[in-house]
Design a protein around this motif. Structure first.
Motif, PDB file in Angstrom:
ATOM      1  N   GLN A 262       0.488  -1.151   0.344  1.00  0.00           N
ATOM      2  CA  GLN A 262      -0.047   0.127  -0.361  1.00  0.00           C
ATOM      3  C   GLN A 262       0.877   1.103  -0.131  1.00  0.00           C
ATOM      4  O   GLN A 262       1.692   1.203   0.846  1.00  0.00           O
ATOM      5  N   GLU A 263       0.825   2.310  -1.141  1.00  0.00           N
ATOM      6  CA  GLU A 263       1.797   3.620  -0.843  1.00  0.00           C
ATOM      7  C   GLU A 263       1.225   4.443  -1.300  1.00  0.00           C
ATOM      8  O   GLU A 263      -0.123   4.244  -1.733  1.00  0.00           O
ATOM      9  N   TYR A 264       0.917   5.937  -0.843  1.00  0.00           N
ATOM     10  CA  TYR A 264       0.631   7.161  -0.547  1.00  0.00           C
ATOM     11  C   TYR A 264       0.848   7.380  -2.368  1.00  0.00           C
ATOM     12  O   TYR A 264       1.719   7.360  -3.654  1.00  0.00           O
ATOM     13  N   VAL A 265      -0.311   8.197  -3.199  1.00  0.00           N
ATOM     14  CA  VAL A 265       0.043   8.783  -4.910  1.00  0.00           C
ATOM     15  C   VAL A 265       0.945  10.188  -4.378  1.00  0.00           C
ATOM     16  O   VAL A 265       0.652  10.392  -3.269  1.00  0.00           O
ATOM     17  N   TRP A 266       1.100  10.171  -5.361  1.00  0.00           N
ATOM     18  CA  TRP A 266       2.184  11.618  -6.057  1.00  0.00           C
ATOM     19  C   TRP A 266       1.001  12.612  -6.742  1.00  0.00           C
ATOM     20  O   TRP A 266       0.688  12.132  -7.560  1.00  0.00           O
ATOM     21  N   ALA A 267       0.887  13.984  -6.591  1.00  0.00           N
ATOM     22  CA  ALA A 267       0.431  14.751  -7.076  1.00  0.00           C
ATOM     23  C   ALA A 267       0.769  15.675  -7.367  1.00  0.00           C
ATOM     24  O   ALA A 267       1.890  16.669  -7.041  1.00  0.00           O
ATOM     25  N   THR A 268       0.289  16.518  -8.642  1.00  0.00           N
ATOM     26  CA  THR A 268       0.560  17.481  -8.945  1.00  0.00           C
ATOM     27  C   THR A 268      -0.715  18.743  -9.530  1.00  0.00           C
ATOM     28  O   THR A 268      -2.050  18.223  -9.117  1.00  0.00           O
ATOM     29  N   SER A 269      -0.679  19.743  -8.836  1.00  0.00           N
ATOM     30  CA  SER A 269      -1.783  20.639  -9.743  1.00  0.00           C
ATOM     31  C   SER A 269      -1.221  22.330 -11.176  1.00  0.00           C
ATOM     32  O   SER A 269      -0.272  22.335 -10.449  1.00  0.00           O
ATOM     33  N   TRP A 270      -1.659  22.240 -11.324  1.00  0.00           N
ATOM     34  CA  TRP A 270      -1.305  24.004 -12.279  1.00  0.00           C
ATOM     35  C   TRP A 270      -2.419  24.409 -12.680  1.00  0.00           C
ATOM     36  O   TRP A 270      -3.864  23.977 -12.824  1.00  0.00           O
ATOM     37  N   GLY A 271      -2.278  25.419 -12.574  1.00  0.00           N
ATOM     38  CA  GLY A 271      -4.225  26.464 -13.541  1.00  0.00           C
ATOM     39  C   GLY A 271      -3.150  27.669 -13.725  1.00  0.00           C
ATOM     40  O   GLY A 271      -2.133  28.072 -13.859  1.00  0.00           O
ATOM     41  N   ALA A 272      -4.158  28.350 -14.586  1.00  0.00           N
ATOM     42  CA  ALA A 272      -3.801  29.385 -15.574  1.00  0.00           C
ATOM     43  C   ALA A 272      -5.509  30.262 -15.672  1.00  0.00           C
ATOM     44  O   ALA A 272      -6.296  29.288 -15.274  1.00  0.00           O
ATOM     45  N   SER A 273      -5.538  31.741 -15.420  1.00  0.00           N
ATOM     46  CA  SER A 273      -6.412  32.031 -15.400  1.00  0.00           C
ATOM     47  C   SER A 273      -6.842  33.687 -16.478  1.00  0.00           C
ATOM     48  O   SER A 273      -5.912  33.726 -17.039  1.00  0.00           O
ATOM     49  N   THR A 274      -8.289  33.694 -16.074  1.00  0.00           N
ATOM     50  CA  THR A 274      -8.446  35.050 -17.116  1.00  0.00           C
ATOM     51  C   THR A 274      -7.251  36.204 -16.421  1.00  0.00           C
ATOM     52  O   THR A 274      -7.196  36.737 -17.561  1.00  0.00           O
ATOM     53  N   ARG A 275      -6.634  36.485 -15.699  1.00  0.00           N
ATOM     54  CA  ARG A 275      -5.752  37.299 -15.576  1.00  0.00           C
ATOM     55  C   ARG A 275      -4.759  37.407 -16.772  1.00  0.00           C
ATOM     56  O   ARG A 275      -3.572  37.950 -17.132  1.00  0.00           O
ATOM     57  N   LEU A 276      -4.445  36.626 -17.229  1.00  0.00           N
ATOM     58  CA  LEU A 276      -3.988  36.468 -18.837  1.00  0.00           C
ATOM     59  C   LEU A 276      -4.082  37.344 -19.609  1.00  0.00           C
ATOM     60  O   LEU A 276      -3.348  38.045 -20.859  1.00  0.00           O
ATOM     61  N   ILE A 277      -5.522  37.508 -19.815  1.00  0.00           N
ATOM     62  CA  ILE A 277      -6.345  38.863 -20.124  1.00  0.00           C
ATOM     63  C   ILE A 277      -5.373  39.937 -20.391  1.00  0.00           C
ATOM     64  O   ILE A 277      -4.966  40.927 -20.966  1.00  0.00           O
ATOM     65  N   GLY A 278      -5.599  40.035 -19.251  1.00  0.00           N
ATOM     66  CA  GLY A 278      -4.487  41.273 -18.131  1.00  0.00           C
ATOM     67  C   GLY A 278      -3.396  41.735 -18.866  1.00  0.00           C
ATOM     68  O   GLY A 278      -2.427  42.511 -18.590  1.00  0.00           O
ATOM     69  N   ALA A 279      -2.311  40.249 -18.560  1.00  0.00           N
ATOM     70  CA  ALA A 279      -1.310  40.715 -19.543  1.00  0.00           C
ATOM     71  C   ALA A 279      -0.848  40.909 -20.480  1.00  0.00           C
ATOM     72  O   ALA A 279       0.197  41.657 -21.005  1.00  0.00           O
ATOM     73  N   LEU A 280      -2.198  39.993 -21.099  1.00  0.00           N
ATOM     74  CA  LEU A 280      -1.969  40.333 -22.631  1.00  0.00           C
ATOM     75  C   LEU A 280      -2.606  42.117 -23.324  1.00  0.00           C
ATOM     76  O   LEU A 280      -1.419  42.447 -23.675  1.00  0.00           O
ATOM     77  N   ILE A 281      -3.171  42.576 -21.921  1.00  0.00           N
ATOM     78  CA  ILE A 281      -3.082  43.938 -22.192  1.00  0.00           C
ATOM     79  C   ILE A 281      -1.873  44.341 -22.394  1.00  0.00           C
ATOM     80  O   ILE A 281      -1.294  45.176 -22.354  1.00  0.00           O
ATOM     81  N   MET A 282      -1.712  44.851 -21.169  1.00  0.00           N
ATOM     82  CA  MET A 282       0.006  45.086 -20.100  1.00  0.00           C
ATOM     83  C   MET A 282       1.025  45.077 -21.156  1.00  0.00           C
ATOM     84  O   MET A 282       1.784  45.576 -20.555  1.00  0.00           O
ATOM     85  N   ALA A 283       1.065  43.631 -21.633  1.00  0.00           N
ATOM     86  CA  ALA A 283       1.848  43.754 -23.102  1.00  0.00           C
ATOM     87  C   ALA A 283       2.908  44.438 -23.683  1.00  0.00           C
ATOM     88  O   ALA A 283       3.525  44.221 -23.801  1.00  0.00           O
TER      89      ALA A 283
END
Length: 490
Positions: A262-283
């Motif tokens: 019996q072993e514990y599982v290994w995990a990841t999480s990852w995300g990107a949000s609508t703040r990318l639209i803010g980045a697009l505008i300001m860049a």
């Protein structure tokens, strides 16, 4: 058309005006929340479509999990709850009733929930409670799931797209049999984000690791891509987290290995949000409005007819229709604006404000000469081109514009990376120039917190390609092995 406050005059005001005047979003009747208008949402849809394909190409599937998380779930991972506790919206009752005095409705005091529900600030807890039922054997792994959803983090100081109480995002949550697999997944997704932001949004990024103080709550390691805006402030454009076995242990998610253990599982999480639209505008954007890279622009080409009579419009429309069909055949999105209630000059301003990459004007003289006038949004330059071979020319031009927008942003970003070796220089560069400051740091949270308190600058990342070099911490003078990037950030 209304003019914008210039970036030099007031960058923050310019940004807010641009979001509103380009018809991307507006503040809603709910404090701290926004309404994303069709043009802004069309940009998000293009982002979504591209990212979603990239996720599927790397073996991920979409699923959907509840908006509500029982309070007890959030209590199970100590760092996680501490990281999000101050931002949680909480549901306490499940019913309203008419007010006894006849003035509207009130919360029914008899309808109190046995256990309060948290409106998801992120979904690790509800998802890992679910994975407990999905995982029994090594044959059930890996689980590679992504969810497109909204989340709520109760922000007090908000700004459209950049920071709102509710925002849209995607969150990937994966489960693996080994640590090596989970780390490889977290690193792979960081590369996916970097490829998307650079190749589609035209924004150069630096890939790196977050310092322990800046890590995601409950993560063993947080990978990040950091972008630089035109005003010299950094913006986190996407994160990928190696969660170790923290959530598996909190929710008792185990699997039987090939050896029968019996072993514990290994995990990841990852995300990107609508703040990318803010980045697009300001860049990319300028004092005339949005500047959208063709790969993410909802309308890549707009055709504006210039005419006085119905006959002229008819003749122009015939040429435009053939061009539209040819462009669409090449996968290019195109709009023909034949509205007669607006003058061509007004339309030119509107599409400039909305950042449409290529504008084509066709008038009676152009028809006589078998040519059109083309305006580029990125440089504001105009030229004429024969109607013959125009679709190929436009396709090549869009490719050139995409590359030029990226090159310009990269040159600007590179000019805002400064190496310093003393704290005096650190503060001087920060106040006079801004941008990323590359400096030695002794690795302690105390120094990180002191620098943040004194200058508002945080460690944006420890670059993945940072070379080993002997140095001294700019603040404490203690030994340091590599430089990290500091900046003031959104």
């Amino acid at each position: 058309m209304a003019t914008l406050t210039s970036r030099a005059e007031d960058y923050s005001k310019w940004y807010n005006e641009l979001v509103l005047k380009a018809d991307m979003a507006e503040n809603s009747g709910v404090r701290g929340c926004m309404v994303i208008k069709p043009y802004g949402y069309a940009i998000w849809e293009k982002m979504q479509k591209q990212l979603d394909q990239m996720f599927k190409d790397t073996g991920h599937e979409n699923a959907y999990f509840p908006l509500f998380i029982p309070k007890s779930y959030l209590s199970k991972e100590a760092d996680h709850v501490e990281g999000f506790a101050k931002e949680c919206a909480v549901v306490t009752h499940y019913r309203l009733k008419n007010s006894p005095d006849g003035n509207g409705v009130i919360v029914d005091p008899d309808a109190k929930l046995e256990e309060e529900l948290i409106v998801r600030p992120t979904s690790e807890t509800i998802i890992w409670n679910t994975y407990k039922n999905w995982v029994k054997s090594h044959r059930d792994l890996p689980i590679l799931v992504n969810q497109w959803a909204n989340v709520v983090r109760w922000e007090m100081r908000t700004r459209l797209f950049l920071r709102t109480a509710e925002f849209l995002w995607q969150e990937g949550h994966t489960a693996h049999a080994t640590q090596e697999e989970a780390v490889a997944e977290a690193e792979q997704m960081l590369r996916v984000y970097a490829e998307f932001v650079e190749n589609f949004m035209g924004v150069p990024v630096i890939k790196g690791l977050k310092s322990p103080a800046e890590r995601f709550a409950g993560a063993e390691e947080t990978y990040t891509i950091e972008a630089m805006m035109q005003d010299g402030k950094a913006l986190q454009a996407g994160t990928s987290h190696f969660l170790g076995q923290n959530f598996a242990k909190a929710f008792d998610v185990k699997y039987q290995s090939k050896e029968g253990k019996q072993e514990y599982v290994w995990a990841t999480s990852w995300g990107a949000s609508t703040r990318l639209i803010g980045a697009l505008i300001m860049a990319h954007s300028d004092d005339n409005g949005l500047v959208l890279p063709p790969n993410i622009a909802p309308i890549q080409v707009v055709i504006v007819p210039i005419h006085r009579t119905d006959e002229q419009l008819e003749a122009i429309s015939a040429v435009a229709t053939e061009l539209i069909n040819n462009l669409k055949g090449r996968g290019i999105s195109v709009k023909f604006d034949s509205r007669t209630e607006y003058k061509p000059g007004w339309k030119f301003n509107e599409y400039e404000l909305k950042g449409v990459p290529v504008r084509i004007a066709i008038g009676p003289k152009d028809l006589e000469n078998n040519q059109v006038e083309i305006a580029r949004r990125d440089t504001l330059e105009k030229h004429t081109h024969s109607v013959d071979g125009l679709d190929q020319h436009i396709q090549d031009l869009l490719t050139e514009i995409q590359q030029n927008i990226y090159n310009k942003a990269k040159a600007h970003r590179d000019s805002l990376i400064t190496e310093v070796d003393t704290y005096e220089d650190f503060k001087k560069v920060l106040s006079e120039k801004g941008g990323f400051i590359s400096a030695h740091w002794d690795g302690t949270v105390e120094v990180e917190e002191k620098i943040k308190a004194e200058t508002k600058a945080t460690i944006r990342c420890i670059p993945l390609d940072a070379k080993e070099e002997e140095g001294k911490c700019v603040y404490s003078g203690n030994p340091s092995k590599k430089r990290v990037l500091f900046a003031i950030a959104y």
